[in-house]
Write a protein that holds these residues in place. Structure first.
Motif, PDB file in Angstrom:
ATOM      1  N   SER A   1      43.712 -41.222 131.139  1.00 17.27           N
ATOM      2  CA  SER A   1      44.409 -40.669 132.303  1.00 17.27           C
ATOM      3  C   SER A   1      45.046 -41.747 133.175  1.00 17.27           C
ATOM      4  O   SER A   1      45.661 -41.440 134.194  1.00 17.27           O
ATOM      5  N   ILE A   2      44.913 -43.018 132.785  1.00 14.73           N
ATOM      6  CA  ILE A   2      45.448 -44.124 133.581  1.00 14.73           C
ATOM      7  C   ILE A   2      46.956 -44.255 133.387  1.00 14.73           C
ATOM      8  O   ILE A   2      47.475 -44.058 132.290  1.00 14.73           O
ATOM      9  N   ALA A   3      47.635 -44.608 134.468  1.00 14.65           N
ATOM     10  CA  ALA A   3      49.058 -44.899 134.408  1.00 14.65           C
ATOM     11  C   ALA A   3      49.285 -46.284 133.808  1.00 14.65           C
ATOM     12  O   ALA A   3      48.345 -47.083 133.683  1.00 14.65           O
TER      13      ALA A   3
ATOM     14  N   LEU B   1      40.696 -49.654 135.071  1.00 13.03           N
ATOM     15  CA  LEU B   1      39.463 -48.862 134.977  1.00 13.03           C
ATOM     16  C   LEU B   1      38.302 -49.764 135.361  1.00 13.03           C
ATOM     17  O   LEU B   1      38.052 -50.781 134.701  1.00 13.03           O
ATOM     18  N   VAL B   2      37.602 -49.411 136.440  1.00 10.45           N
ATOM     19  CA  VAL B   2      36.422 -50.148 136.876  1.00 10.45           C
ATOM     20  C   VAL B   2      35.196 -49.322 136.518  1.00 10.45           C
ATOM     21  O   VAL B   2      35.045 -48.193 137.001  1.00 10.45           O
ATOM     22  N   ILE B   3      34.325 -49.861 135.680  1.00  9.20           N
ATOM     23  CA  ILE B   3      33.128 -49.138 135.253  1.00  9.20           C
ATOM     24  C   ILE B   3      31.968 -49.564 136.147  1.00  9.20           C
ATOM     25  O   ILE B   3      31.532 -50.723 136.117  1.00  9.20           O
ATOM     26  N   ALA B   4      31.491 -48.614 136.957  1.00  7.47           N
ATOM     27  CA  ALA B   4      30.527 -48.931 138.006  1.00  7.47           C
ATOM     28  C   ALA B   4      29.180 -48.248 137.832  1.00  7.47           C
ATOM     29  O   ALA B   4      28.312 -48.362 138.686  1.00  7.47           O
ATOM     30  N   GLY B   5      28.989 -47.528 136.728  1.00 11.89           N
ATOM     31  CA  GLY B   5      27.716 -46.845 136.520  1.00 11.89           C
ATOM     32  C   GLY B   5      27.714 -46.119 135.196  1.00 11.89           C
ATOM     33  O   GLY B   5      28.729 -46.072 134.492  1.00 11.89           O
ATOM     34  N   TYR B   6      26.571 -45.534 134.875  1.00 12.87           N
ATOM     35  CA  TYR B   6      26.454 -44.863 133.572  1.00 12.87           C
ATOM     36  C   TYR B   6      25.560 -43.627 133.678  1.00 12.87           C
ATOM     37  O   TYR B   6      24.727 -43.362 132.829  1.00 12.87           O
TER      38      TYR B   6
ATOM     39  N   GLU C   1      26.883 -45.191 126.296  1.00 13.01           N
ATOM     40  CA  GLU C   1      27.803 -45.424 125.191  1.00 13.01           C
ATOM     41  C   GLU C   1      29.035 -44.554 125.373  1.00 13.01           C
ATOM     42  O   GLU C   1      28.944 -43.408 125.809  1.00 13.01           O
ATOM     43  N   ALA C   2      30.193 -45.120 125.044  1.00 12.53           N
ATOM     44  CA  ALA C   2      31.451 -44.395 125.215  1.00 12.53           C
ATOM     45  C   ALA C   2      32.364 -44.661 124.038  1.00 12.53           C
ATOM     46  O   ALA C   2      32.318 -45.739 123.421  1.00 12.53           O
ATOM     47  N   SER C   3      33.213 -43.702 123.734  1.00 12.90           N
ATOM     48  CA  SER C   3      34.238 -43.862 122.709  1.00 12.90           C
ATOM     49  C   SER C   3      35.597 -43.868 123.394  1.00 12.90           C
ATOM     50  O   SER C   3      35.890 -43.003 124.216  1.00 12.90           O
ATOM     51  N   VAL C   4      36.404 -44.873 123.069  1.00 14.13           N
ATOM     52  CA  VAL C   4      37.733 -44.950 123.665  1.00 14.13           C
ATOM     53  C   VAL C   4      38.772 -45.109 122.559  1.00 14.13           C
ATOM     54  O   VAL C   4      38.472 -45.605 121.457  1.00 14.13           O
TER      55      VAL C   4
ATOM     56  N   VAL D   1      44.416 -48.597 125.776  1.00 10.50           N
ATOM     57  CA  VAL D   1      44.360 -49.923 126.388  1.00 10.50           C
ATOM     58  C   VAL D   1      45.670 -50.668 126.132  1.00 10.50           C
ATOM     59  O   VAL D   1      46.254 -51.279 127.042  1.00 10.50           O
ATOM     60  N   ILE D   2      46.154 -50.605 124.898  1.00 18.35           N
ATOM     61  CA  ILE D   2      47.333 -51.368 124.507  1.00 18.35           C
ATOM     62  C   ILE D   2      48.605 -50.802 125.132  1.00 18.35           C
ATOM     63  O   ILE D   2      49.359 -51.509 125.819  1.00 18.35           O
TER      64      ILE D   2
END
Length: 332
Positions: free
Chosen positions: A236-238, A243-248, A253-256, A261-262
């Motif tokens: 959803s990022i422009a 993206l700042v990951i600040a907790g879980y 575990e995450a799938s991206v 990113v590219i």
């Protein structure tokens, strides 16, 4: 004095009500009678043994990282008997006995005055989840947020989600978007004045963001949830977003999709308070306290438990995921 202490790592029941000696004052310290204390997901992570400093050498431990109380004695110069104070400090409840007790002895540097007109519970809620400080530092120091940008902070009922939205508004965000796991919480959030809340029971995070932003995406995501939402948040990022990951809270575990990113030239950063020098954190806390005094921040309370129900209070925060902060009343 009464305290909540765990003597071994384990489930919620390890949070036990015990009787401990009252701590003694030393030079430059202040004795605070605690009134209301906050519960943070990290309190649960540490007690369950899932933190890198959770070793046998760190037991037993009184939990609690934050709270508010009243000064009852002082060997310092900045605080007087009767002052209402915020209590927080590096390592409290983790590598040093924390706030979940009737009396705390603490250096003056770990205290600040509670503004007039802010009651005990709302004062404790202001500090409870560290969401305001996390959101402010994530936006200003990591993402280099600029007024007019758009922000996504998932989980409107959580500390990071709700409080980052409030901070983003104060910093001049064009939009501050969050999510709710069900329609009931989404409606509750909208009734509380949070306009842009995606109901994840009706649409995906990505679809909701693209709908609200008219296909542009968001400039900054402060993600305190992770897990299954991280891939959606990244999608959803422009272009050029962060993206700042600040907790879980939603999983470790995450799938991206790496093409997100590219193609978006996205930046992904991890958040930890260890990133920031003490002066940066002090400056952030001063700014946030000013925002609180002017009414831009609205600490929200989900539920207040008596200290005797500490185990249930922590379970309620972790499993029921309430709308607002979970607190304990030390006096009951």
């Amino acid at each position: 004095m009464k305290a909540i202490q765990y003597q071994s790592y384990g489930d919620y029941r390890e949070n036990r009500l015990v009787d401990l000696p009252r701590p003694q004052l030393r030079e430059g310290e202040v004795l605070v009678e605690m009134r209301t204390v906050g519960i943070n997901p990290l309190d649960n992570t540490f007690r369950s043994g899932h933190y890198y400093m959770a070793t046998s050498a760190n037991l037993p431990r009184v939990g609690g990282q934050t709270g508010m109380g009243v000064v009852t004695a002082s060997n310092g110069e900045r605080f007087s008997v009767g002052d209402r104070v915020f209590v927080r400090g590096a390592g409290l409840g983790l590598v040093a006995d924390g706030t979940w007790r009737e009396f705390v002895v603490i250096p003056e540097a770990s205290l600040s005055h509670v503004p007039e007109g802010l009651d005990d519970n709302r004062a404790a809620a202001y500090l409870a989840g560290a969401g305001y400080l996390t959101g402010y530092l994530a936006l200003t120091e990591i993402a280099r947020f600029k007024p007019g940008q758009t922000v996504l902070a998932p989980a409107i009922g959580s500390a990071v989600g709700m409080e980052t939205v409030q901070v983003a508004r104060r910093l001049g965000a064009a939009m501050a978007i969050s999510t709710a796991g069900n329609s009931q919480k989404a409606e509750l959030a909208r009734a509380a004045g949070y306009e842009h809340v995606i109901d994840l029971s009706r649409e995906s995070l990505k679809d909701g963001v693209l709908r609200i932003t008219e296909g542009k995406g968001v400039d900054v995501v402060v993600d305190g949830v992770s897990g299954a939402l991280t891939g959606q948040a990244l999608a959803s990022i422009a272009f050029g977003g962060t993206l700042v990951i600040a907790g879980y809270a939603g999983g470790r575990e995450a799938s991206v999709n790496v093409t997100d990113v590219i193609w978006k030239a996205a930046t992904i950063r991890g958040f930890t308070f260890r990133l920031f020098p003490p002066q940066v954190i002090a400056t952030a806390n001063t700014a946030l306290l000013d925002y609180l005094k002017e009414g831009a921040l609205q600490p929200t309370i989900g539920r207040v438990f008596p200290m005797s129900q500490a185990a249930e209070a922590v379970r309620y925060l972790i499993e029921d995921r309430p709308f607002g902060r979970v607190l304990m009343d030390v006096q009951h």
